[in-house]
Design an enzyme around this catalytic site. Structure first.
Site, mmCIF file in Angstrom:
data_model
loop_
_atom_site.group_PDB
_atom_site.id
_atom_site.type_symbol
_atom_site.label_atom_id
_atom_site.label_comp_id
_atom_site.label_asym_id
_atom_site.label_seq_id
_atom_site.Cartn_x
_atom_site.Cartn_y
_atom_site.Cartn_z
ATOM 1 N N LYS A 182 0.836 -1.199 0.000
ATOM 2 C CA LYS A 182 0.000 0.000 0.000
ATOM 3 C C LYS A 182 0.871 1.249 0.000
ATOM 4 C CE LYS A 182 -3.966 -1.806 2.603
ATOM 5 N NZ LYS A 182 -4.964 -1.591 1.546
ATOM 6 N N ARG B 231 -10.561 -11.413 1.929
ATOM 7 C CA ARG B 231 -11.365 -12.509 1.392
ATOM 8 C C ARG B 231 -10.616 -13.831 1.459
ATOM 9 N NH1 ARG B 231 -11.671 -9.184 -4.131
ATOM 10 N NH2 ARG B 231 -11.290 -7.508 -2.637
HETATM 11 N N1 BES Z 1 -8.285 -3.604 4.360
HETATM 12 C C1 BES Z 1 -8.366 -3.223 2.997
HETATM 13 C C2 BES Z 1 -9.644 -2.450 2.694
HETATM 14 C C3 BES Z 1 -9.701 -1.031 3.187
HETATM 15 C C4 BES Z 1 -8.927 -0.056 2.581
HETATM 16 C C5 BES Z 1 -10.563 -0.678 4.178
HETATM 17 C C6 BES Z 1 -9.009 1.258 3.007
HETATM 18 C C7 BES Z 1 -10.664 0.625 4.593
HETATM 19 C C8 BES Z 1 -9.884 1.596 4.016
HETATM 20 C C9 BES Z 1 -8.358 -4.452 2.098
HETATM 21 O O1 BES Z 1 -7.593 -5.497 2.554
HETATM 22 C C10 BES Z 1 -7.812 -4.025 0.803
HETATM 23 O O2 BES Z 1 -6.678 -3.671 0.756
HETATM 24 N N2 BES Z 1 -8.622 -4.073 -0.243
HETATM 25 C C11 BES Z 1 -8.222 -3.650 -1.529
HETATM 26 C C12 BES Z 1 -8.784 -4.620 -2.530
HETATM 27 C C13 BES Z 1 -8.261 -4.424 -3.917
HETATM 28 C C14 BES Z 1 -6.797 -4.802 -3.981
HETATM 29 C C15 BES Z 1 -9.072 -5.278 -4.881
HETATM 30 C C16 BES Z 1 -8.755 -2.247 -1.763
HETATM 31 O O3 BES Z 1 -9.874 -1.963 -1.359
HETATM 32 O O4 BES Z 1 -8.018 -1.433 -2.330
HETATM 33 MN MN MN Z 2 -5.576 -5.356 1.935
#
Ligand code: BES
Ligand code: MN
Ligand code: ZN
Length: 495
Positions: A279, A353
């Site tokens: 990230k 997931r």
């Molecule tokens: N924990 C995150 C989702 C999230 C991001 C919640 C920001 C709250 C604020 C999750 O694990 C994630 O990183 N999801 C990705 C999925 C994508 C790679 C398809 C996302 O939402 O960017």
């Molecule tokens: Mn994630």
């Protein structure tokens, strides 16, 4: 905090502060009138000076009101009488709590619970008053080196009801409100703790501790146990971390032995770096909140145990960090889930997931009547619904309706999102059964579609709490949601 319910004469209360409502146009509520009359029209006289018109959420603190034994009287604006509704009540309560906190009163008599509300009974008002007061009292300062100076904090609250025959109902609601608030406080504490303290092992220890205190059977599976069960997908996420993964299973037995349980499954990523699909740095600290689904499961288990609900509930929490490293999963890796289906991991940041799918397969052994998973699953959910509503997906419309209704009652609302087969098209892999991500469009829905492939054998709902589990900015912190929604869902099920 100590709560009690009383009816009759607010003007005679010996109290640190008596809190009464005033509608717009300086119209006094019954309790405000009683105080006004006892004080020889003092309240009306003050209002005539124009310090409070009665608009919603405005407050005015009065000292030394003549012929009234209370130390203070707090007037709270309730807005237009004809429009006084649920959010109005909650707003007024929060404003009252905020004003009370800035006084030195250690006890108070709150007479907002005796103001009629169209669609809700005394029980609802009392429960929400308790929640507002306990939320106002919540602090997370255990990691500050010096405890912040605290003047006399509010310790005792009398909630005033209009009639004597409402006292019983009020007392039941106090218990419910306190149980839910305690559950929320636990969920907030766990959420607010940083990733270096709240590790998977810490979460497991907390679950064991909760079990001991409240008679919940808790079992913690370690990596070896999970290997034997074939949880290839959960363990794939854990590979990059030096912290050992834990798979927590909590069994609350409030119902008959053979009664099929409701299962709650919470995402427990104690820190989400994204893994190899790392990230960006900005605000990454907030990814310590990526275990708020897990925290809500522990919080709800605590709430239902405090209420001694007569039903069976299983709480399951797969928990691990999501880290990059030499042993971490890579984009393109293919793993086998506990269900036997294979997954191509195209993005290691779509890890929620991956840990949930094995947990959703694991709970099949309970033949559950319903399964609800709770997860900070997708950033796309925040884009879709903001920070107001939780996204709800389900393979059963009756279950979805039940949860939406519980959210309304708890004022912890969820919004039903589509999970039509058309969206399943997005999950196609050339190399495995399916990938862990689809295209950017409809990202929350394809995440739910992924989970739906593991939930064929029971009624299932998925709560994406990415936008509701915590607040950013000046008030950064976990919210304790959706403990109120889940608690009410189970209260209704137990009835
Ligand atoms: N924990 C995150 C989702 C999230 C991001 C919640 C920001 C709250 C604020 C999750 O694990 C994630 O990183 N999801 C990705 C999925 C994508 C790679 C398809 C996302 O939402 O960017
Ligand atoms: Mn994630
Ligand atoms: Zn995550």
């Amino acid at each position: 905090m100590e709560f009690s319910i009383k009816s009759g004469s607010p003007e005679k209360q010996r109290s640190g502060c008596v809190v009464v409502g005033v509608f717009e146009g300086r119209k006094l509520t019954a309790s405000a009138q009683a105080i006004d009359a006892a004080s020889g029209g003092f309240v009306t006289e003050v209002l005539r000076r124009g310090d409070l018109e009665g608009s919603l959420g405005k407050t005015l603190l009065l000292h030394s009101v003549p012929k009234v034994p209370a130390d203070r009287i707090l007037l709270v604006g309730l807005g237009r009488e004809r429009e006084f509704n649920e959010p109005g009540f909650r707003n007024a309560m929060s404003a009252a709590v905020k004003a009370l906190k800035s006084t030195g009163a250690s006890d108070a008599t709150v007479c907002l619970t005796d103001v009629p509300l169209k669609r809700h009974d005394t029980g609802w008002k009392v429960e929400h008053a308790v929640l507002a007061i306990m939320e106002g009292a919540y602090r997370f300062d255990r990691l500050k080196s010096k405890a912040p100076e605290n003047k006399r904090a509010l310790r005792k609250v009398v909630l005033h009801v209009a009639r004597r025959n409402e006292i019983g109902e009020g007392e039941v609601a106090v218990e419910r409100g306190v149980a839910i608030a305690e559950g929320m406080a636990l969920a907030k504490d766990l959420g607010n703790l940083p990733g270096n303290i709240c590790t998977p092992s810490y979460l497991a220890d907390q679950a064991v501790d909760l079990g001991k205190r409240h008679g919940i059977k808790v079992e913690v599976l370690d990596q070896k146990d999970c290997e034997k069960l074939g949880m290839g997908c959960f363990l794939a996420v854990a590979r990059g971390s030096n912290q050992p993964p834990k798979f927590i299973v909590m069994e609350y037995q409030g119902g008959k032995r053979d009664q099929a349980p409701v299962a709650l499954v919470g995402k427990g990523i104690t820190f989400d770096t994204g893994g190899i699909s790392i990230k960006p740095a900005a605000e990454m600290d907030e990814m310590k909140f990526d275990m708020c689904g897990a925290a809500s499961v522990l919080g709800t288990m605590k709430a239902i145990a405090l209420m001694r609900l007569p039903l069976n509930v299983v709480g399951v929490v797969p928990t691990t960090e999501n880290m990059p490293g030499g042993r971490a999963i890579k984009p393109g890796d293919i793993v086998t889930t506990m269900s036997g289906q294979t997954v191509e991991i195209l993005n290691t940041d779509a890890e929620g997931r991956l840990i949930l799918c094995d947990a959703l397969t694991y709970v099949e052994k309970y033949k559950p009547v319903a399964v609800v998973d709770i997860a900070t699953l997708t950033g796309a959910m925040v884009i879709a619904l903001g920070h107001v509503a939780t996204g709800l997906f389900a393979n059963s419309d009756p279950l979805a309706r039940e949860l939406i209704q519980a959210g309304e009652t708890a004022w912890d609302r969820a919004w039903h999102m589509p999970l039509w087969d058309d969206y399943q098209e997005a999950l196609k892999s050339n190399f495995a059964d399916f990938p862990n991500i689809g295209p950017r469009a409809g990202g929350s829905i394809t995440a739910a579609c992924f989970l739906s492939r593991f939930t064929k054998s029971y009624p299932w709902a998925h709560l994406d709490i990415a936008g509701t589990a915590w607040k950013s900015g000046a008030e950064k912190g976990a919210t304790g949601r959706p403990v109120p929604l889940l608690s009410h869902f189970l209260v209704k099920r137990a009835a």
